[in-house]
Design a protein around this motif. Structure first.
Motif, mmCIF file in Angstrom:
data_model
loop_
_atom_site.group_PDB
_atom_site.id
_atom_site.type_symbol
_atom_site.label_atom_id
_atom_site.label_comp_id
_atom_site.label_asym_id
_atom_site.label_seq_id
_atom_site.Cartn_x
_atom_site.Cartn_y
_atom_site.Cartn_z
ATOM 1 N N TYR A 4 0.833 -1.204 0.000
ATOM 2 C CA TYR A 4 0.000 0.000 0.000
ATOM 3 C C TYR A 4 0.867 1.254 0.000
ATOM 4 O O TYR A 4 1.956 1.285 0.562
ATOM 5 N N THR A 5 0.368 2.284 -0.685
ATOM 6 C CA THR A 5 1.115 3.542 -0.787
ATOM 7 C C THR A 5 0.392 4.693 -0.102
ATOM 8 O O THR A 5 0.986 5.732 0.140
ATOM 9 N N LYS A 6 -0.905 4.535 0.125
ATOM 10 C CA LYS A 6 -1.774 5.566 0.715
ATOM 11 C C LYS A 6 -2.013 6.739 -0.232
ATOM 12 O O LYS A 6 -2.687 7.691 0.128
ATOM 13 N N THR A 7 -1.459 6.680 -1.443
ATOM 14 C CA THR A 7 -1.614 7.816 -2.362
ATOM 15 C C THR A 7 -3.026 7.905 -2.933
ATOM 16 O O THR A 7 -3.416 8.954 -3.436
ATOM 17 N N GLY A 8 -3.789 6.818 -2.842
ATOM 18 C CA GLY A 8 -5.153 6.839 -3.372
ATOM 19 C C GLY A 8 -6.213 7.119 -2.331
ATOM 20 O O GLY A 8 -7.407 7.105 -2.630
ATOM 21 N N ASP A 9 -5.796 7.415 -1.113
ATOM 22 C CA ASP A 9 -6.757 7.609 -0.023
ATOM 23 C C ASP A 9 -7.659 8.823 -0.221
ATOM 24 O O ASP A 9 -8.680 8.947 0.439
ATOM 25 N N ARG A 10 -7.313 9.694 -1.096
ATOM 26 C CA ARG A 10 -8.113 10.905 -1.326
ATOM 27 C C ARG A 10 -8.858 10.868 -2.664
ATOM 28 O O ARG A 10 -9.266 11.894 -3.180
ATOM 29 N N ILE A 15 -1.785 7.594 -13.420
ATOM 30 C CA ILE A 15 -1.816 7.021 -14.767
ATOM 31 C C ILE A 15 -0.411 7.116 -15.338
ATOM 32 O O ILE A 15 0.466 7.776 -14.771
ATOM 33 N N ARG A 16 -0.197 6.470 -16.460
ATOM 34 C CA ARG A 16 1.128 6.458 -17.067
ATOM 35 C C ARG A 16 1.567 7.892 -17.353
ATOM 36 O O ARG A 16 0.820 8.686 -17.876
ATOM 37 N N GLY A 17 2.784 8.200 -16.957
ATOM 38 C CA GLY A 17 3.307 9.547 -17.114
ATOM 39 C C GLY A 17 3.353 10.296 -15.794
ATOM 40 O O GLY A 17 3.830 11.422 -15.725
ATOM 41 N N GLY A 18 2.826 9.661 -14.730
ATOM 42 C CA GLY A 18 2.918 10.258 -13.402
ATOM 43 C C GLY A 18 1.766 11.154 -12.992
ATOM 44 O O GLY A 18 1.694 11.581 -11.847
ATOM 45 N N GLU A 19 0.869 11.456 -13.905
ATOM 46 C CA GLU A 19 -0.277 12.302 -13.585
ATOM 47 C C GLU A 19 -1.243 11.551 -12.670
ATOM 48 O O GLU A 19 -1.373 10.332 -12.746
ATOM 49 N N ARG A 20 -1.933 12.295 -11.819
ATOM 50 C CA ARG A 20 -2.957 11.707 -10.961
ATOM 51 C C ARG A 20 -4.313 12.195 -11.457
ATOM 52 O O ARG A 20 -4.483 13.351 -11.816
ATOM 53 N N GLN A 26 -13.003 8.523 -16.598
ATOM 54 C CA GLN A 26 -13.413 7.535 -17.592
ATOM 55 C C GLN A 26 -12.282 6.598 -17.980
ATOM 56 O O GLN A 26 -12.498 5.413 -18.242
ATOM 57 N N ARG A 27 -11.069 7.084 -17.956
ATOM 58 C CA ARG A 27 -9.902 6.233 -18.262
ATOM 59 C C ARG A 27 -9.786 5.120 -17.219
ATOM 60 O O ARG A 27 -9.499 3.967 -17.547
ATOM 61 N N ILE A 28 -10.047 5.454 -15.969
ATOM 62 C CA ILE A 28 -9.966 4.475 -14.888
ATOM 63 C C ILE A 28 -11.143 3.504 -14.970
ATOM 64 O O ILE A 28 -10.998 2.302 -14.727
ATOM 65 N N GLU A 29 -12.329 4.013 -15.321
ATOM 66 C CA GLU A 29 -13.499 3.135 -15.512
ATOM 67 C C GLU A 29 -13.214 2.090 -16.591
ATOM 68 O O GLU A 29 -13.501 0.910 -16.415
ATOM 69 N N ALA A 30 -12.660 2.538 -17.705
ATOM 70 C CA ALA A 30 -12.355 1.616 -18.811
ATOM 71 C C ALA A 30 -11.329 0.578 -18.373
ATOM 72 O O ALA A 30 -11.510 -0.629 -18.588
ATOM 73 N N ASN A 31 -10.259 1.036 -17.741
ATOM 74 C CA ASN A 31 -9.224 0.089 -17.323
ATOM 75 C C ASN A 31 -9.712 -0.843 -16.223
ATOM 76 O O ASN A 31 -9.330 -2.007 -16.180
ATOM 77 N N GLY A 32 -10.569 -0.349 -15.341
ATOM 78 C CA GLY A 32 -11.122 -1.215 -14.307
ATOM 79 C C GLY A 32 -11.946 -2.339 -14.901
ATOM 80 O O GLY A 32 -11.904 -3.485 -14.432
ATOM 81 N N THR A 33 -12.681 -2.041 -15.963
ATOM 82 C CA THR A 33 -13.491 -3.065 -16.620
ATOM 83 C C THR A 33 -12.611 -4.065 -17.359
ATOM 84 O O THR A 33 -12.870 -5.275 -17.336
#
Length: 190
Positions: A4-10, A15-20, A26-33
């Motif tokens: 665990y990193t705790k970086t997603g707690d908020r 994503i690729r490239g370091g952006e949060r 929608q990118r996360i929805e697609a990848n989650g599916t």
């Protein structure tokens, strides 16, 4: 090492490239599916007794990991992503699909999902694959998704249907046909 990193707690994720981005992006929805689809295919690979199914599914799972990497990369940054689908990924699936179809495993009937455990999970994978495709088209409205990815996911749902029919047949099981499109015949056993 901690997992665990705790970086997603908020409510954000990287994503690729370091952006949060938001975990509801929608990118996360697609990848989650796509990740859900890959997990179901892992079940298929674990329970199928058929070598061809295991090999084809393992290759699909590898390609889905590549697709998830591509989807996690904004279009303007894709040239920097070294993970690329093989050029023949779609045609390889079409060859397998044509082989299964020519062997007589597929008809024009709608099937009530089931048959045997591997076949049932392949039907579940097919329906999740269709959802992944819809999620990718939603993402494409915001940031273009590569055509190869769209073609791969579209063809994959057809292949999963054919593989489900084949798995059921190989196990000695029977599919329950619903009806040919527009025939009005109702449910019948084959």
């Amino acid at each position: 090492m901690k997992i665990y990193t705790k970086t997603g707690d908020r409510g954000t994720t990287g994503i690729r490239g370091g952006e949060r981005v938001s975990k509801t992006d929608q990118r996360i929805e697609a990848n989650g599916t796509i990740d859900e689809l890959n997990s179901i295919l892992g079940i298929v690979r674990a329970i199928s007794c058929d070598k061809m199914t295991q090999e084809v599914v393992a290759e699909i799972q590898t390609n889905l990991m590549i697709i998830m990497s591509r989807v996690a990369t904004r279009s303007e940054n894709r040239a920097d992503n070294p993970r690329i689908l093989p050029e023949n990924a779609v045609t390889k699936m079409e060859v397998v699909l044509d082989d299964i179809t020519s062997a007589g495993y597929v008809t024009q009937d709608f099937i009530l999902p089931g048959g045997n455990p591997a076949g049932a999970f392949l039907h579940q994978a097919r329906s999740v694959c269709r959802r992944a495709e819809r999620e990718l088209w939603r993402l494409d409205e915001q940031d273009p998704v590569e055509q190869m990815v769209m073609s791969y996911v579209n063809r994959l749902s057809d292949l999963l249907f054919a593989m489900a029919r084949r798995e059921t047949s190989l196990s000695g099981g029977t599919d329950v046909d619903w009806e040919r499109f527009g025939s009005g015949k109702g449910v019948r056993s084959k």
